[in-house]
Design a protein around this motif. Structure first.
Motif, short mmCIF file in Angstrom:
data_model
loop_
_atom_site.label_atom_id
_atom_site.label_comp_id
_atom_site.label_asym_id
_atom_site.label_seq_id
_atom_site.Cartn_x
_atom_site.Cartn_y
_atom_site.Cartn_z
N ASP A 1 3.44 -32.73 -13.54
CA ASP A 1 4.51 -33.20 -13.45
C ASP A 1 4.99 -34.69 -13.35
O ASP A 1 6.06 -35.11 -13.72
CB ASP A 1 4.27 -33.12 -11.54
CG ASP A 1 4.36 -31.99 -11.12
OD1 ASP A 1 4.97 -30.99 -11.58
OD2 ASP A 1 3.14 -32.17 -10.26
N GLN A 2 3.59 -35.23 -14.13
CA GLN A 2 3.65 -36.80 -14.84
C GLN A 2 4.33 -37.02 -16.09
O GLN A 2 5.04 -37.47 -16.32
CB GLN A 2 2.38 -37.12 -14.69
CG GLN A 2 1.70 -37.22 -13.78
CD GLN A 2 0.48 -38.32 -14.01
OE1 GLN A 2 0.29 -38.72 -15.29
NE2 GLN A 2 -0.11 -38.83 -12.89
N VAL A 3 4.19 -35.20 -17.01
CA VAL A 3 4.93 -35.63 -18.15
C VAL A 3 6.31 -35.13 -17.70
O VAL A 3 7.40 -35.81 -17.78
CB VAL A 3 4.81 -33.63 -18.77
CG1 VAL A 3 5.28 -33.64 -20.03
CG2 VAL A 3 3.34 -34.56 -19.53
N PRO B 1 0.69 -39.68 -20.19
CA PRO B 1 0.86 -37.67 -20.72
C PRO B 1 2.09 -37.70 -21.84
O PRO B 1 1.83 -36.69 -23.02
CB PRO B 1 1.00 -37.05 -19.21
CG PRO B 1 1.63 -37.45 -18.28
CD PRO B 1 0.94 -39.13 -18.81
N LEU B 2 2.80 -38.10 -21.14
CA LEU B 2 4.36 -37.68 -22.38
C LEU B 2 3.77 -37.95 -23.70
O LEU B 2 4.36 -37.12 -25.01
CB LEU B 2 5.44 -37.95 -22.14
CG LEU B 2 6.60 -37.10 -22.92
CD1 LEU B 2 7.06 -36.13 -23.10
CD2 LEU B 2 7.98 -38.34 -22.02
N PHE C 1 3.91 -35.80 -27.21
CA PHE C 1 4.14 -36.12 -27.95
C PHE C 1 3.58 -35.84 -29.39
O PHE C 1 3.25 -35.31 -30.79
CB PHE C 1 5.02 -36.87 -28.40
CG PHE C 1 6.58 -36.02 -27.04
CD1 PHE C 1 6.69 -35.13 -26.51
CD2 PHE C 1 7.72 -37.33 -27.23
CE1 PHE C 1 8.06 -34.84 -25.87
CE2 PHE C 1 8.75 -37.23 -26.16
CZ PHE C 1 8.91 -35.48 -25.86
N GLN C 2 2.69 -36.53 -29.63
CA GLN C 2 1.18 -37.28 -30.40
C GLN C 2 1.08 -35.31 -31.05
O GLN C 2 0.92 -35.94 -32.29
CB GLN C 2 0.66 -37.67 -30.07
CG GLN C 2 -0.03 -38.76 -31.21
CD GLN C 2 0.33 -39.10 -32.63
OE1 GLN C 2 1.07 -39.96 -32.35
NE2 GLN C 2 0.16 -38.44 -33.37
N LEU C 3 0.67 -34.26 -30.21
CA LEU C 3 -0.07 -33.73 -29.98
C LEU C 3 0.89 -32.64 -31.32
O LEU C 3 0.62 -32.19 -32.26
CB LEU C 3 -0.64 -32.53 -29.06
CG LEU C 3 -0.77 -31.39 -28.90
CD1 LEU C 3 -2.09 -31.66 -30.42
CD2 LEU C 3 -1.03 -30.64 -28.29
N VAL C 4 2.54 -32.89 -30.75
CA VAL C 4 3.26 -31.84 -31.50
C VAL C 4 3.42 -32.48 -32.54
O VAL C 4 3.51 -31.86 -33.74
CB VAL C 4 4.78 -31.98 -30.87
CG1 VAL C 4 5.51 -31.34 -31.53
CG2 VAL C 4 4.71 -31.37 -28.90
N LEU C 5 3.53 -34.12 -32.99
CA LEU C 5 3.38 -34.05 -34.52
C LEU C 5 2.70 -33.60 -35.27
O LEU C 5 2.20 -33.55 -36.52
CB LEU C 5 4.32 -36.27 -34.36
CG LEU C 5 4.93 -36.06 -33.66
CD1 LEU C 5 4.92 -37.91 -33.03
CD2 LEU C 5 6.09 -35.64 -34.44
N ARG D 1 2.14 -24.44 -23.34
CA ARG D 1 1.03 -25.27 -22.95
C ARG D 1 1.44 -26.07 -21.47
O ARG D 1 1.32 -25.86 -19.96
CB ARG D 1 0.57 -26.81 -23.21
CG ARG D 1 -0.24 -26.30 -24.10
CD ARG D 1 -0.33 -27.53 -25.10
NE ARG D 1 -0.49 -28.34 -24.79
CZ ARG D 1 -1.82 -29.38 -24.31
NH1 ARG D 1 -2.81 -28.41 -24.68
NH2 ARG D 1 -1.59 -30.58 -23.83
N MET D 2 3.00 -26.20 -20.92
CA MET D 2 3.56 -27.01 -19.51
C MET D 2 3.57 -26.26 -18.61
O MET D 2 3.34 -26.26 -17.16
CB MET D 2 4.73 -28.03 -20.43
CG MET D 2 3.61 -29.62 -21.28
SD MET D 2 2.66 -29.93 -21.37
CE MET D 2 3.21 -30.87 -19.57
#
Length: 296
Positions: A118-120, A156-157, A161-165, A184-185
């Protein structure tokens, strides 16, 4: 007839009958009970470890498992001591306490993960705005994501995004990395963003305008969700209060009339009543939760 009735209603006879029935049940169902406890505990442990990994909590698997076993055994032992000298009652409720501690930790971790998702979604409004401005000045999607990470360091967003990169730097395509994020989300807004970006990267189009539309859609959806939460808050509080009333009455009975409370806690019929009460409270809580939960 009266003698027969008084004989079967005698607490001592009821205790023997209930004890015999419990023994027969456990003797017949013992393999199934052991399998049930094993499946529940290990499935809870597996899900807790999975959620800890998805939330990017820096800890070892051994520490999490040790913490789970310590919590379960401690709670079970405390319940056993509280029921002493009723050995059978202590073992039964202690085992249930051990099981419920694992399930409780699983539910808490799942709730924390839902809050993180929800925070994302809540941060996506600001994140999409930053990405839109970046794309408008000529940045690529990945470069715009880097701007989001720099501007939203604590959140968390930025971590997602860092994980995607990081995945793209290890050789995974942007589309595949975004698809992993969507899995995941498990949120409609995340799915909408991922599908839009992946389609526009393949077919071409105005990514900046699409991101701006997504940001506005998420903002309007959040307004509706906040309004629904405000309207259903009273029902949620009522459900919590109604669920706590039986336990408060039991405590008051124990403080004001200890003899009646001991009948509830010290006889097989009382134990059966407590289990029935607990089961009905759980069923009522689940039904109330479903009633006040409205998905947008």
């Amino acid at each position: 007839m009266d003698m027969l009735r008084s004989f079967f209603l005698d607490p001592f006879v009821l205790s023997i009958v209930m004890g015999f029935l419990v023994f027969v049940f456990f003797y017949i169902r013992w393999p199934g009970i052991l399998s049930f406890f094993k499946d529940k505990t290990f499935s809870s442990q597996k899900e807790v470890l999975k959620i800890v990994d998805m939330m990017m909590i820096k800890t070892s698997k051994e520490k999490v498992v040790l913490w789970l076993w310590s919590l379960g055994l401690s709670l079970g032992f405390l319940i056993f001591l509280a029921c002493w000298p009723h050995l059978v009652l202590g073992l039964g409720f202690g085992a249930l306490g051990f099981l419920f501690s694992w399930i409780g930790v699983q539910m808490v971790m799942r709730s924390l993960w839902e809050q993180r998702c929800d925070q994302v979604v809540n941060q996506m409004v600001e994140g999409m705005t930053i990405m839109t401005n970046g794309v408008k000045v000529g940045l690529s999607v990945t470069q715009a994501m880097e701007r989001v990470i720099k501007n939203m360091k604590e959140g968390p967003l930025a971590q997602e995004f860092q994980l995607v990169l990081n995945k793209t730097r290890l050789g995974m395509s942007v589309e595949e990395a975004f698809n992993d994020m969507e899995k995941r989300m498990d949120r409609q807004d995340v799915t909408m963003m991922v599908v839009a970006i992946n389609i526009l990267k393949e077919t071409g189009g105005n990514i900046a305008e699409t991101l701006a539309t997504i940001s506005e859609t998420i903002r309007e959806r959040q307004k509706v969700q906040n309004k629904i939460k405000a309207l259903t808050a009273q029902g949620t509080i009522q459900a919590v209060i109604v669920s706590l009333v039986p336990f408060l009455l039991l405590v008051m009975m124990f403080l004001t009339n200890k003899q009646h409370a001991e009948l509830m806690l010290g006889t097989p019929l009382g134990w059966f009543s407590l289990l029935m009460i607990l089961g009905l409270i759980i069923i009522g809580g689940v039904l109330m939760k479903k009633i006040v939960t409205i998905k947008v």
